[in-house]
Design an enzyme around this catalytic site. Structure first.
Site, PDB file in Angstrom:
ATOM      1  N   ARG A  34      43.837  93.467  65.351  1.00 46.39           N
ATOM      2  CA  ARG A  34      43.030  92.818  64.422  1.00 46.39           C
ATOM      3  C   ARG A  34      41.618  92.729  64.710  1.00 46.39           C
ATOM      4  O   ARG A  34      41.138  92.399  65.769  1.00 46.39           O
ATOM      5  CB  ARG A  34      43.455  91.210  64.267  1.00 46.39           C
ATOM      6  CG  ARG A  34      44.968  90.975  63.697  1.00 46.39           C
ATOM      7  CD  ARG A  34      45.493  89.586  63.417  1.00 46.39           C
ATOM      8  NE  ARG A  34      46.892  89.646  62.991  1.00 46.39           N
ATOM      9  CZ  ARG A  34      47.531  88.620  62.659  1.00 46.39           C
ATOM     10  NH1 ARG A  34      47.017  87.458  62.872  1.00 46.39           N
ATOM     11  NH2 ARG A  34      48.788  88.568  61.881  1.00 46.39           N
ATOM     12  N   GLU A  36      39.472  90.752  63.376  1.00 46.96           N
ATOM     13  CA  GLU A  36      38.911  89.336  63.079  1.00 46.96           C
ATOM     14  C   GLU A  36      37.579  89.062  64.020  1.00 46.96           C
ATOM     15  O   GLU A  36      37.746  89.188  65.238  1.00 46.96           O
ATOM     16  CB  GLU A  36      40.048  88.500  62.524  1.00 46.96           C
ATOM     17  CG  GLU A  36      40.647  88.259  63.954  1.00 46.96           C
ATOM     18  CD  GLU A  36      41.694  87.173  63.562  1.00 46.96           C
ATOM     19  OE1 GLU A  36      41.782  86.651  62.533  1.00 46.96           O
ATOM     20  OE2 GLU A  36      42.725  86.918  64.579  1.00 46.96           O
ATOM     21  N   ARG A  42      41.516  80.832  71.571  1.00 45.47           N
ATOM     22  CA  ARG A  42      42.989  81.392  71.111  1.00 45.47           C
ATOM     23  C   ARG A  42      43.132  82.424  70.435  1.00 45.47           C
ATOM     24  O   ARG A  42      44.234  82.729  70.061  1.00 45.47           O
ATOM     25  CB  ARG A  42      43.896  80.161  70.480  1.00 45.47           C
ATOM     26  CG  ARG A  42      43.221  79.566  69.236  1.00 45.47           C
ATOM     27  CD  ARG A  42      43.974  78.642  68.664  1.00 45.47           C
ATOM     28  NE  ARG A  42      43.734  78.331  67.233  1.00 45.47           N
ATOM     29  CZ  ARG A  42      44.222  77.515  66.420  1.00 45.47           C
ATOM     30  NH1 ARG A  42      45.375  76.771  66.968  1.00 45.47           N
ATOM     31  NH2 ARG A  42      43.654  77.328  65.311  1.00 45.47           N
ATOM     32  N   HIS A  43      41.936  83.300  70.243  1.00 41.92           N
ATOM     33  CA  HIS A  43      42.144  84.482  69.302  1.00 41.92           C
ATOM     34  C   HIS A  43      41.857  85.764  70.380  1.00 41.92           C
ATOM     35  O   HIS A  43      41.054  85.584  71.067  1.00 41.92           O
ATOM     36  CB  HIS A  43      41.288  84.500  68.286  1.00 41.92           C
ATOM     37  CG  HIS A  43      41.572  83.474  67.275  1.00 41.92           C
ATOM     38  ND1 HIS A  43      41.211  82.478  67.017  1.00 41.92           N
ATOM     39  CD2 HIS A  43      42.600  83.664  66.041  1.00 41.92           C
ATOM     40  CE1 HIS A  43      41.983  81.823  66.062  1.00 41.92           C
ATOM     41  NE2 HIS A  43      42.602  82.732  65.417  1.00 41.92           N
ATOM     42  N   GLU A 184      48.872  75.743  66.943  1.00 40.47           N
ATOM     43  CA  GLU A 184      49.664  76.621  66.214  1.00 40.47           C
ATOM     44  C   GLU A 184      49.978  77.815  66.839  1.00 40.47           C
ATOM     45  O   GLU A 184      48.790  78.596  67.582  1.00 40.47           O
ATOM     46  CB  GLU A 184      48.978  76.957  64.706  1.00 40.47           C
ATOM     47  CG  GLU A 184      49.767  77.998  63.850  1.00 40.47           C
ATOM     48  CD  GLU A 184      48.991  79.352  64.104  1.00 40.47           C
ATOM     49  OE1 GLU A 184      49.767  80.198  63.936  1.00 40.47           O
ATOM     50  OE2 GLU A 184      47.935  79.457  63.683  1.00 40.47           O
ATOM     51  N   SER A 187      53.040  81.165  62.255  1.00 38.23           N
ATOM     52  CA  SER A 187      53.043  80.926  60.661  1.00 38.23           C
ATOM     53  C   SER A 187      54.040  81.880  60.075  1.00 38.23           C
ATOM     54  O   SER A 187      54.387  82.965  60.551  1.00 38.23           O
ATOM     55  CB  SER A 187      51.669  81.257  60.070  1.00 38.23           C
ATOM     56  OG  SER A 187      50.695  80.586  60.428  1.00 38.23           O
ATOM     57  N   ARG A 235      49.529  83.630  73.078  1.00 38.85           N
ATOM     58  CA  ARG A 235      49.113  82.221  72.796  1.00 38.85           C
ATOM     59  C   ARG A 235      50.200  81.287  73.248  1.00 38.85           C
ATOM     60  O   ARG A 235      50.036  80.378  73.703  1.00 38.85           O
ATOM     61  CB  ARG A 235      49.073  81.948  71.221  1.00 38.85           C
ATOM     62  CG  ARG A 235      48.365  80.711  71.008  1.00 38.85           C
ATOM     63  CD  ARG A 235      48.030  80.531  69.362  1.00 38.85           C
ATOM     64  NE  ARG A 235      47.016  81.471  68.784  1.00 38.85           N
ATOM     65  CZ  ARG A 235      46.577  81.240  67.626  1.00 38.85           C
ATOM     66  NH1 ARG A 235      47.042  80.566  67.090  1.00 38.85           N
ATOM     67  NH2 ARG A 235      45.526  82.213  67.331  1.00 38.85           N
TER      68      ARG A 235
END
Length: 261
Positions: A34, A36, A42-43, A184, A187, A235
């Site tokens: 990713r 992003e 946490r990413h 989280e 999802s 995670r």
């Protein structure tokens, strides 16, 4: 090869196509990439994805049943089979053992719990930021004595176009997030399996239909109701072990500032 391509961000669309081909349950474990710009604890830009998709016969809670059983089994297995390894981790990164039991709350119930705790600045149809997630996790832990819970029936406005709206209220959706220690880890949702509704939802979200035509076409000969989710392994490890940064769970973490080594 003369045309642009990109590394996979998720196997989800292909898992759904497998469901269309009468594979009632499919799973995949593999690298996810990713691009992003998420500068958080946490990413990661590259992580190991644990994904599954399954046919639904009566209600999307069937997906939640599988998730709960999977994680309860994982937690028991880690505690029993890998006690020695966890003791080794504890010597360098002490953490409290996880308390886990199946708990499900609707998004509206979660919002009300935050308000009852004196937190008024919450949008009943908006998403929860990281701090609100953590605060809700503390409230759930105090009330139910669990670090693991599922929040479901999220507002439709904050979920992707392929998410199935609730039959009784289009403001909400048949979707969910799963949390460990107030953060989280998953999802997921029931997916839209009707090509006409899928097209309408994509257009409403401003998506160019030509870019997802092959995906929409895969449902035109009929598809079972289905749902699934994606899990980020690093995670889960971070939160299970009570670590403060996901980079401690990856041998070669990749983020917006680190490409090598």
């Amino acid at each position: 090869m003369g045309r642009p391509g990109c590394l996979a961000q998720s196997p989800q669309l292909y898992k759904q196509m497998a469901i269309c081909a009468d594979f009632e349950r499919v799973f995949e474990i593999g690298p996810v990439f990713r691009a992003e710009k998420a500068y958080t604890h946490r990413h990661l830009c590259e992580f190991t994805g644990l994904d599954f998709e399954m046919a639904i016969y009566e209600h999307y809670f069937e997906v939640l049943d599988v998730i709960e059983h999977l994680f309860m089994t994982m937690f028991d297995g880690l505690r029993i089979r890998y006690a020695k390894e966890l003791e080794t981790v504890q010597t360098q990164y002490p953490f409290d053992p996880i308390e886990a039991k199946p708990v499900r709350l609707t998004f509206a119930e979660g919002i009300q719990m935050l308000k009852d705790a004196g937190i008024e600045d919450v949008d009943p149809l908006g998403d929860l930021n990281t701090e609100l997630e953590r605060q809700l996790g503390k409230i759930v832990k105090e009330k139910y004595n669990t670090d693991f819970y599922i929040l479901h029936r999220y507002p439709m406005a904050i979920r992707p176009f392929y998410t199935m709206p609730c039959a009784d209220d289009p403001n909400y959706s048949n979707s969910f997030d799963v949390f460990i220690r107030g953060e989280e880890i998953i999802s997921g949702a029931q997916r839209v399996h009707d090509p006409q509704l899928l097209t309408e939802r994509a257009e409403a979200c401003g998506i160019d239909i030509a870019t997802i035509q092959a995906y929409i076409d895969s449902f035109k000969l009929g598809a079972s109701p289905h749902g699934g989710c994606g899990v980020g392994m690093e995670r889960v490890v971070m939160l299970y072990c009570g670590l403060n940064n996901i980079r401690k769970t990856s041998m070669f973490p990749r983020d917006p500032k680190r490409l090598e080594p």
